[in-house]
Design a protein around this motif. Structure first.
Motif, PDB file in Angstrom:
ATOM      1  N   ARG A 192     -17.588  10.976   8.468  1.00 43.59           N
ATOM      2  CA  ARG A 192     -16.228  10.623   8.059  1.00 43.59           C
ATOM      3  C   ARG A 192     -15.317  11.846   8.167  1.00 43.59           C
ATOM      4  N   ARG A 193     -14.089  11.587   8.557  1.00 40.90           N
ATOM      5  CA  ARG A 193     -13.116  12.677   8.700  1.00 40.90           C
ATOM      6  C   ARG A 193     -11.728  12.167   8.328  1.00 40.90           C
ATOM      7  N   LYS A 194     -11.078  12.853   7.412  1.00 44.26           N
ATOM      8  CA  LYS A 194      -9.712  12.486   7.049  1.00 44.26           C
ATOM      9  C   LYS A 194      -8.775  12.985   8.147  1.00 44.26           C
ATOM     10  N   VAL A 195      -8.008  12.054   8.743  1.00 42.97           N
ATOM     11  CA  VAL A 195      -7.172  12.425   9.879  1.00 42.97           C
ATOM     12  C   VAL A 195      -5.679  12.255   9.615  1.00 42.97           C
ATOM     13  N   GLY A 196      -5.314  11.570   8.514  1.00 43.90           N
ATOM     14  CA  GLY A 196      -3.900  11.366   8.249  1.00 43.90           C
ATOM     15  C   GLY A 196      -3.673  10.655   6.933  1.00 43.90           C
ATOM     16  N   VAL A 197      -2.432  10.282   6.695  1.00 41.65           N
ATOM     17  CA  VAL A 197      -2.040   9.571   5.474  1.00 41.65           C
ATOM     18  C   VAL A 197      -1.063   8.461   5.846  1.00 41.65           C
ATOM     19  N   VAL A 198      -1.328   7.257   5.351  1.00 45.01           N
ATOM     20  CA  VAL A 198      -0.405   6.135   5.547  1.00 45.01           C
ATOM     21  C   VAL A 198       0.466   6.027   4.297  1.00 45.01           C
ATOM     22  N   ARG A 199       1.766   6.163   4.486  1.00 43.39           N
ATOM     23  CA  ARG A 199       2.707   6.099   3.369  1.00 43.39           C
ATOM     24  C   ARG A 199       3.460   4.774   3.405  1.00 43.39           C
ATOM     25  N   PHE A 200       3.885   4.319   2.222  1.00 43.56           N
ATOM     26  CA  PHE A 200       4.563   3.029   2.112  1.00 43.56           C
ATOM     27  C   PHE A 200       5.920   3.192   1.445  1.00 43.56           C
ATOM     28  N   ALA A 201       6.836   2.293   1.802  1.00 40.98           N
ATOM     29  CA  ALA A 201       8.157   2.260   1.179  1.00 40.98           C
ATOM     30  C   ALA A 201       8.644   0.819   1.175  1.00 40.98           C
ATOM     31  N   LEU A 202       9.761   0.586   0.504  1.00 36.48           N
ATOM     32  CA  LEU A 202      10.320  -0.766   0.392  1.00 36.48           C
ATOM     33  C   LEU A 202      11.460  -0.917   1.393  1.00 36.48           C
TER      34      LEU A 202
ATOM     35  N   VAL B  49      10.355  -6.030   1.335  1.00 36.39           N
ATOM     36  CA  VAL B  49       8.938  -5.995   1.686  1.00 36.39           C
ATOM     37  C   VAL B  49       8.436  -4.557   1.686  1.00 36.39           C
ATOM     38  N   VAL B  50       7.187  -4.374   1.283  1.00 34.97           N
ATOM     39  CA  VAL B  50       6.547  -3.057   1.334  1.00 34.97           C
ATOM     40  C   VAL B  50       5.882  -2.917   2.705  1.00 34.97           C
ATOM     41  N   LEU B  51       6.250  -1.870   3.427  1.00 32.16           N
ATOM     42  CA  LEU B  51       5.702  -1.627   4.764  1.00 32.16           C
ATOM     43  C   LEU B  51       5.264  -0.176   4.890  1.00 32.16           C
ATOM     44  N   PRO B  52       4.296   0.094   5.771  1.00 32.57           N
ATOM     45  CA  PRO B  52       4.027   1.489   6.118  1.00 32.57           C
ATOM     46  C   PRO B  52       5.298   2.101   6.708  1.00 32.57           C
ATOM     47  N   THR B  53       5.560   3.352   6.407  1.00 29.51           N
ATOM     48  CA  THR B  53       6.775   3.979   6.924  1.00 29.51           C
ATOM     49  C   THR B  53       6.788   4.043   8.448  1.00 29.51           C
ATOM     50  N   THR B  54       5.599   4.049   9.057  1.00 31.16           N
ATOM     51  CA  THR B  54       5.536   4.034  10.520  1.00 31.16           C
ATOM     52  C   THR B  54       6.087   2.735  11.081  1.00 31.16           C
ATOM     53  N   VAL B  55       6.031   1.667  10.297  1.00 34.42           N
ATOM     54  CA  VAL B  55       6.548   0.369  10.719  1.00 34.42           C
ATOM     55  C   VAL B  55       8.002   0.210  10.291  1.00 34.42           C
ATOM     56  N   GLY B  56       8.262   0.404   9.004  1.00 33.52           N
ATOM     57  CA  GLY B  56       9.598   0.160   8.485  1.00 33.52           C
ATOM     58  C   GLY B  56      10.657   1.093   9.033  1.00 33.52           C
TER      59      GLY B  56
ATOM     60  N   VAL C  16      -2.779   9.751  15.914  1.00 39.07           N
ATOM     61  CA  VAL C  16      -2.378   9.899  14.517  1.00 39.07           C
ATOM     62  C   VAL C  16      -1.556  11.165  14.317  1.00 39.07           C
ATOM     63  N   HIS C  17      -2.029  12.263  14.892  1.00 39.95           N
ATOM     64  CA  HIS C  17      -1.341  13.542  14.695  1.00 39.95           C
ATOM     65  C   HIS C  17       0.015  13.585  15.405  1.00 39.95           C
ATOM     66  N   SER C  18       0.196  12.753  16.410  1.00 38.20           N
ATOM     67  CA  SER C  18       1.486  12.727  17.119  1.00 38.20           C
ATOM     68  C   SER C  18       2.556  11.963  16.364  1.00 38.20           C
ATOM     69  N   GLU C  19       2.159  11.232  15.324  1.00 34.66           N
ATOM     70  CA  GLU C  19       3.095  10.459  14.507  1.00 34.66           C
ATOM     71  C   GLU C  19       3.405  11.253  13.235  1.00 34.66           C
ATOM     72  N   PRO C  20       4.616  11.818  13.113  1.00 29.20           N
ATOM     73  CA  PRO C  20       4.941  12.664  11.955  1.00 29.20           C
ATOM     74  C   PRO C  20       4.724  11.979  10.619  1.00 29.20           C
ATOM     75  N   ARG C  21       4.952  10.666  10.551  1.00 27.35           N
ATOM     76  CA  ARG C  21       4.822   9.959   9.271  1.00 27.35           C
ATOM     77  C   ARG C  21       3.378   9.800   8.829  1.00 27.35           C
TER      78      ARG C  21
ATOM     79  N   PRO D 195      -4.061  -3.330  11.000  1.00 25.11           N
ATOM     80  CA  PRO D 195      -3.153  -3.936  11.993  1.00 25.11           C
ATOM     81  C   PRO D 195      -1.902  -3.122  12.278  1.00 25.11           C
ATOM     82  N   SER D 196      -1.255  -2.594  11.243  1.00 27.84           N
ATOM     83  CA  SER D 196      -0.016  -1.838  11.480  1.00 27.84           C
ATOM     84  C   SER D 196      -0.275  -0.608  12.345  1.00 27.84           C
ATOM     85  N   LEU D 197      -1.389   0.052  12.108  1.00 27.70           N
ATOM     86  CA  LEU D 197      -1.743   1.236  12.886  1.00 27.70           C
ATOM     87  C   LEU D 197      -2.104   0.848  14.312  1.00 27.70           C
ATOM     88  N   ALA D 198      -2.877  -0.217  14.444  1.00 30.25           N
ATOM     89  CA  ALA D 198      -3.303  -0.671  15.772  1.00 30.25           C
ATOM     90  C   ALA D 198      -2.100  -1.063  16.631  1.00 30.25           C
TER      91      ALA D 198
END
Length: 287
Positions: free
Chosen positions: A155-165, A227-234, A279-284, A100-103
């Motif tokens: 399957r192809r690895k295209v990025g990494v979702v990172r989390f923070a508080l 709350v713990v959120l993906p850095t793209t959200v937080g 995905v590649h256009s989002e630095p996080r 959901p956060s990515l979508a």
């Protein structure tokens, strides 16, 4: 049921009126044409040619079948044209499953770009934490934070979702020992980000739980807790501030998955390329 290839061989024989001419056009041996003819007669229960020493004239049933098959070259041409158009045309609907956060934050805001590039292409975006069953047609393409184990999938690895508080600015001014927390319910304790939340909160309480991330985010904005959120959200929420804790948040690989047959579809390929670009256009999200 008759073999369509046998029917095609008969149509050539009927048109050329010669076993040898049919064999030359089909680029096969005379015997192959004969076997195909025998198989078709057996399947239909009809005698289609008279087997004379030097010729194979059509019987009455053969002539009747030949008249039916007069449209066959045109049909074949239309099928080939359809194939050529389909091989270059990007149109139709492609279903995409994504967290959901990515979508919501990465894909949906850029859908207008894809529409401008391909006006006849529609995307059905399916935000879900659950893994869509590609083999059951629940989605055509999936972006997952779990590495797909199905051998049949590409399957192809295209990025990494990172989390923070994160927490509101007012909440962040409180002493850390007074912090309260927001998370998923117990059914999501297996998620790395939820496990990290429990690790860093220690004895401090979870005061609100929700099954979706947006509800958690809104509760954190009100000052209810951290709350713990993906850095793209937080990082993109001006109402929240990243909190410093004694361990780094988890990072989850982002996998693009699809079945090989669908991958060859121009529409699916166009959407896959678009997803990777998002995905590649989002630095996080970059690896």
């Amino acid at each position: 049921m008759f073999d369509w290839q046998d029917l095609y061989v008969f149509s050539v024989l009927a048109r050329t009126q010669s076993l040898s001419a049919a064999a030359r056009e089909l680029q096969v041996e005379h015997a192959t044409v004969g076997r195909r003819l025998d198989a078709l007669e057996k399947a239909l229960g009809l005698r289609l040619v008279d087997r004379l020493p030097r010729s194979r004239p059509l019987t009455e049933d053969g002539r009747a079948l030949s008249r039916i098959l007069e449209a066959m070259p045109g049909i074949a041409s239309e099928v080939q044209q359809l194939s050529r158009v389909a091989s270059i045309d990007v149109a139709g609907t492609v279903k995409v499953s994504a967290p959901p956060s990515l979508a919501i934050h990465t894909l949906a805001p850029r859908m207008a770009e894809l529409r401008r590039q391909h006006p006849r292409l529609n995307v059905e975006l399916l935000p879900s934490l659950s893994l869509a069953a590609l083999d059951k047609g629940e989605a055509d393409i999936a972006l997952r934070t779990v590495r797909p184990e199905e051998d049949a999938l590409v399957r192809r690895k295209v990025g990494v979702v990172r989390f923070a508080l994160y927490a509101s600015a007012a909440f962040a001014e409180q002493p850390a020992e007074q912090w309260t927390f927001i998370g998923y319910d117990a059914s999501r304790d297996h998620l790395p980000q939820q496990a990290w939340l429990h690790q860093i909160r220690r004895h401090r309480p979870v005061v609100f739980a929700a099954s979706d991330l947006m509800s958690q985010q809104m509760a954190a904005r009100s000052g209810l807790g951290a709350v713990v959120l993906p850095t793209t959200v937080g990082d993109g929420d001006p109402a929240l501030r990243r909190l410093t804790v004694d361990s780094e948040g988890p990072a989850r690989d982002l996998w693009l998955t699809v079945y090989p047959d669908l991958r060859r579809s121009p529409s699916v390929k166009a959407v896959m390329d678009f997803l990777v670009e998002c995905v590649h256009s989002e630095p996080r999200l970059r690896t």
